[in-house]
Design a protein around this motif. Sequence first.
Motif, PDB file in Angstrom:
ATOM      1  N   ASP A   1     -15.460 -15.907 -19.507  1.00 30.63           N
ATOM      2  CA  ASP A   1     -15.605 -17.466 -19.274  1.00 30.63           C
ATOM      3  C   ASP A   1     -13.821 -17.918 -18.347  1.00 30.63           C
ATOM      4  O   ASP A   1     -12.844 -16.745 -18.769  1.00 30.63           O
ATOM      5  CB  ASP A   1     -15.013 -18.436 -20.433  1.00 30.63           C
ATOM      6  CG  ASP A   1     -13.911 -19.273 -20.249  1.00 30.63           C
ATOM      7  OD1 ASP A   1     -13.510 -19.949 -20.079  1.00 30.63           O
ATOM      8  OD2 ASP A   1     -15.697 -20.218 -20.572  1.00 30.63           O
ATOM      9  N   HIS A   2     -14.103 -18.280 -17.042  1.00 26.28           N
ATOM     10  CA  HIS A   2     -13.005 -18.280 -16.121  1.00 26.28           C
ATOM     11  C   HIS A   2     -11.865 -18.771 -16.659  1.00 26.28           C
ATOM     12  O   HIS A   2     -10.663 -18.718 -15.953  1.00 26.28           O
ATOM     13  CB  HIS A   2     -13.348 -18.403 -14.751  1.00 26.28           C
ATOM     14  CG  HIS A   2     -14.065 -17.385 -14.036  1.00 26.28           C
ATOM     15  ND1 HIS A   2     -14.983 -17.596 -12.963  1.00 26.28           N
ATOM     16  CD2 HIS A   2     -15.065 -15.943 -14.443  1.00 26.28           C
ATOM     17  CE1 HIS A   2     -15.646 -16.308 -12.613  1.00 26.28           C
ATOM     18  NE2 HIS A   2     -16.104 -16.082 -13.386  1.00 26.28           N
ATOM     19  N   ARG A   3     -11.847 -20.035 -17.414  1.00 27.26           N
ATOM     20  CA  ARG A   3     -10.510 -20.479 -18.060  1.00 27.26           C
ATOM     21  C   ARG A   3     -10.206 -19.986 -18.930  1.00 27.26           C
ATOM     22  O   ARG A   3      -9.056 -19.526 -18.753  1.00 27.26           O
ATOM     23  CB  ARG A   3     -11.623 -22.194 -18.401  1.00 27.26           C
ATOM     24  CG  ARG A   3      -9.886 -22.590 -18.985  1.00 27.26           C
ATOM     25  CD  ARG A   3     -10.686 -24.518 -19.307  1.00 27.26           C
ATOM     26  NE  ARG A   3     -11.765 -23.524 -20.680  1.00 27.26           N
ATOM     27  CZ  ARG A   3     -11.005 -23.569 -22.413  1.00 27.26           C
ATOM     28  NH1 ARG A   3     -10.224 -23.723 -22.226  1.00 27.26           N
ATOM     29  NH2 ARG A   3     -12.019 -23.508 -22.309  1.00 27.26           N
ATOM     30  N   GLN A   4     -10.934 -19.250 -19.822  1.00 27.53           N
ATOM     31  CA  GLN A   4      -9.780 -18.775 -21.064  1.00 27.53           C
ATOM     32  C   GLN A   4      -9.683 -16.930 -20.332  1.00 27.53           C
ATOM     33  O   GLN A   4      -8.514 -16.697 -20.185  1.00 27.53           O
ATOM     34  CB  GLN A   4     -11.088 -18.690 -21.609  1.00 27.53           C
ATOM     35  CG  GLN A   4     -10.771 -17.224 -22.872  1.00 27.53           C
ATOM     36  CD  GLN A   4     -12.284 -17.360 -24.556  1.00 27.53           C
ATOM     37  OE1 GLN A   4     -12.542 -16.742 -23.618  1.00 27.53           O
ATOM     38  NE2 GLN A   4     -11.600 -17.180 -25.304  1.00 27.53           N
TER      39      GLN A   4
ATOM     40  N   ARG B   1      -8.173 -16.874 -17.142  1.00 31.68           N
ATOM     41  CA  ARG B   1      -7.426 -17.797 -16.454  1.00 31.68           C
ATOM     42  C   ARG B   1      -6.125 -17.956 -17.182  1.00 31.68           C
ATOM     43  O   ARG B   1      -4.726 -17.471 -17.182  1.00 31.68           O
ATOM     44  CB  ARG B   1      -6.883 -18.621 -15.598  1.00 31.68           C
ATOM     45  CG  ARG B   1      -6.366 -19.493 -14.593  1.00 31.68           C
ATOM     46  CD  ARG B   1      -6.465 -19.984 -14.027  1.00 31.68           C
ATOM     47  NE  ARG B   1      -7.205 -20.350 -12.811  1.00 31.68           N
ATOM     48  CZ  ARG B   1      -6.713 -19.761 -11.884  1.00 31.68           C
ATOM     49  NH1 ARG B   1      -6.023 -19.767 -11.355  1.00 31.68           N
ATOM     50  NH2 ARG B   1      -8.559 -19.359 -10.327  1.00 31.68           N
ATOM     51  N   GLN B   2      -6.831 -18.114 -19.203  1.00 34.11           N
ATOM     52  CA  GLN B   2      -5.281 -18.166 -18.925  1.00 34.11           C
ATOM     53  C   GLN B   2      -5.248 -17.626 -19.841  1.00 34.11           C
ATOM     54  O   GLN B   2      -3.511 -17.522 -20.230  1.00 34.11           O
ATOM     55  CB  GLN B   2      -5.917 -19.034 -20.407  1.00 34.11           C
ATOM     56  CG  GLN B   2      -6.032 -20.933 -20.462  1.00 34.11           C
ATOM     57  CD  GLN B   2      -7.453 -21.594 -21.042  1.00 34.11           C
ATOM     58  OE1 GLN B   2      -7.435 -21.076 -22.282  1.00 34.11           O
ATOM     59  NE2 GLN B   2      -6.961 -23.154 -21.159  1.00 34.11           N
TER      60      GLN B   2
ATOM     61  N   THR C   1      -4.658 -15.920 -10.349  1.00 34.63           N
ATOM     62  CA  THR C   1      -3.239 -16.082 -11.513  1.00 34.63           C
ATOM     63  C   THR C   1      -2.049 -15.089 -11.764  1.00 34.63           C
ATOM     64  O   THR C   1      -1.016 -15.930 -11.752  1.00 34.63           O
ATOM     65  CB  THR C   1      -3.836 -15.872 -12.743  1.00 34.63           C
ATOM     66  OG1 THR C   1      -5.118 -16.811 -12.607  1.00 34.63           O
ATOM     67  CG2 THR C   1      -3.432 -16.946 -13.831  1.00 34.63           C
TER      68      THR C   1
END
Length: 468
Positions: free
Chosen positions: A132-135, A137-138, A371
Motif C-alpha cells: 500500500d503506497h499510502r502506508q 509513505r507514512q 519521501t
Amino acid sequence: MTTPQPQTAAAVPPPGCPAHRPAALFGAAVAEDPHGLYARLREQHGPVAPIELEPGVEAWLVLGYPELLELTRNEQLFSKDSRRWRVPAEGRLKPDSRLLPMTSWRPTLLNLDGAEHQRLRAAVSETLARVDHRQLRQATEAAADTLIDGWGPDGTADLIAQYARRLPLMVFTQLIGLPAAAGPHIVELISHFVDSSDKSVRANAEFQAILLDLVRQRRERPAADLTSWLLAHQAAMTDEEAVHHLVVIMVAGNETTINWTGNTLRLLLTDRRFRATLTGGRLTVSDALDEVLWRDPPTQNFPGRWATGDTVLGGQYISAGDMLVLGLAGANADPSVLTPDGVGGNRAHLAWGAGKHVCPAQQPARLIVETAVETLLHRLPDLQLAVPGHELAWRPSPWSRALVSLPVLYSAFTPPRTPPSERPAWTPPSPPSVSTPSEATSTPRTPASGRPGPRSWWSSLAGWWSGR
C-alpha cells in the motif's frame, strides 16, 4: 547484432598502447572519475569495451545504449546463469575473490532464465505490487522523523551515516513483517558483518536465523506483510527460496535506496538549478530523482550476462562463456540518447536495467527515496553542505555509486508534519522475536542449490555491493 568493421592500419593502436590492454574496473579511477573512464573506453573501443574485474579476470563492459538493450533482451545468447562463466571453469578465479558473492550461482530470480525465472519473478513482482503506497509513505516519513528527532542540537549531521544508511532498513524491516522496534537491531547486526567486525560471524548467524524464524512463523500465522504474501503466492516457494529472496529484497533494496537518497541530496545541495528547490523553486525533488538516475545511478555497473555461444556485440567478438557487465551509467551517457544539454530528460534511463530482469521494485524504491528527501527538506529548510562539494568522497566500488559521507549544517528545525503521538504504527500482528532466534537451518536443498561458504552469501553480497 552489429558486425565489426575491419580497422585500417592507421586506426590500429601500436603495440604497447593502453588501448590493447583491458581497463581495470576497480581501484581509484572508477570511484574518482567514472564518467571520464567510460568516455575514454567508448572512444577507444566503442560501445563494448574489454575490462578486468580484478587482475587476470577479464570481461566486457557494455556502454552502448542499444547494445545494452540487446544484451538484456536476448536471453538465448546472453544468459543470467553464471555457471556458464569460463573463468572459474578454467580455475582462474581465486577462492577468496571479491567477485564470488555476486557471480556465484544461487536459486534466485537473479540467476535464472526461462520458466524458473518467470516463476520467481512473478512471486516477487506481484508481492511488491501489494504494498500500500499510502502506508509505505507514512512509514517512511515516520522513520525519517524519528531519525531527525534524534540528532543533537549542534546543527551538524552526516546525511549518509545518520540518515540515508539507516532509514531504508527501518522501513524494510516493517515491510517484510518484523516489528518496527527491530529496525535498529537489524541495522546493528548488518553493520557488524558488512564491516567484518569481530562480531560478524555471530551477527550474520543471528540475522539469518531471524529471517528463517520469520518465514516459519508466517507459514503458520500469515499477516499483511511481504513475507506472508511471498509464501502465499502460487509460485509455491520453499522456505529456502523465501529466505533467499528476502535477502535479495533487503540487499538490493537497501543499498540502492541508500545510494539514490544520498546522490539526490548531494545534487540538491550542490547544483544551482536545484538549490532553488529548497526554497520553492521551479525544479522539483522528482526532477532531481530522475536526473540522478541518468547521471549517477545508485548502481553504476552490474554483472552480468554470460554468452551462451560465440557471437558479436557492439563490434566485438564475444566468445562462449565470456562475462558481460551491464554498464548502466555508461549506457545512460551514450551520446545517441542524450539531449543537447547532456541530460536524458525523461525516464528512458537504464538505471533499473532492462528486459525480463528489469528491477521489479522501482515504484516502492522511488516512493521511499522521494519521501525521505522531501521530509528532510521540510524539517531542515536551511540545510547546506558543511564542506565544498568537490571535497565529497565516493566509495571505491565499481558497482555502486555511493558517497562516503555527506556532512551538512543547519540551524532551523521545523516540527514534523505528523506529531509522534499521531504517527501510524505499522507493526504486523504476532511478530517473531528478534532477540532469541532459533538455530539457522533451512529446508532441504535441491541438488543444484548453492551452499554458503565460511562467510555467508548475505554478508559477502552486502559488502560487495557497497564497495567494502
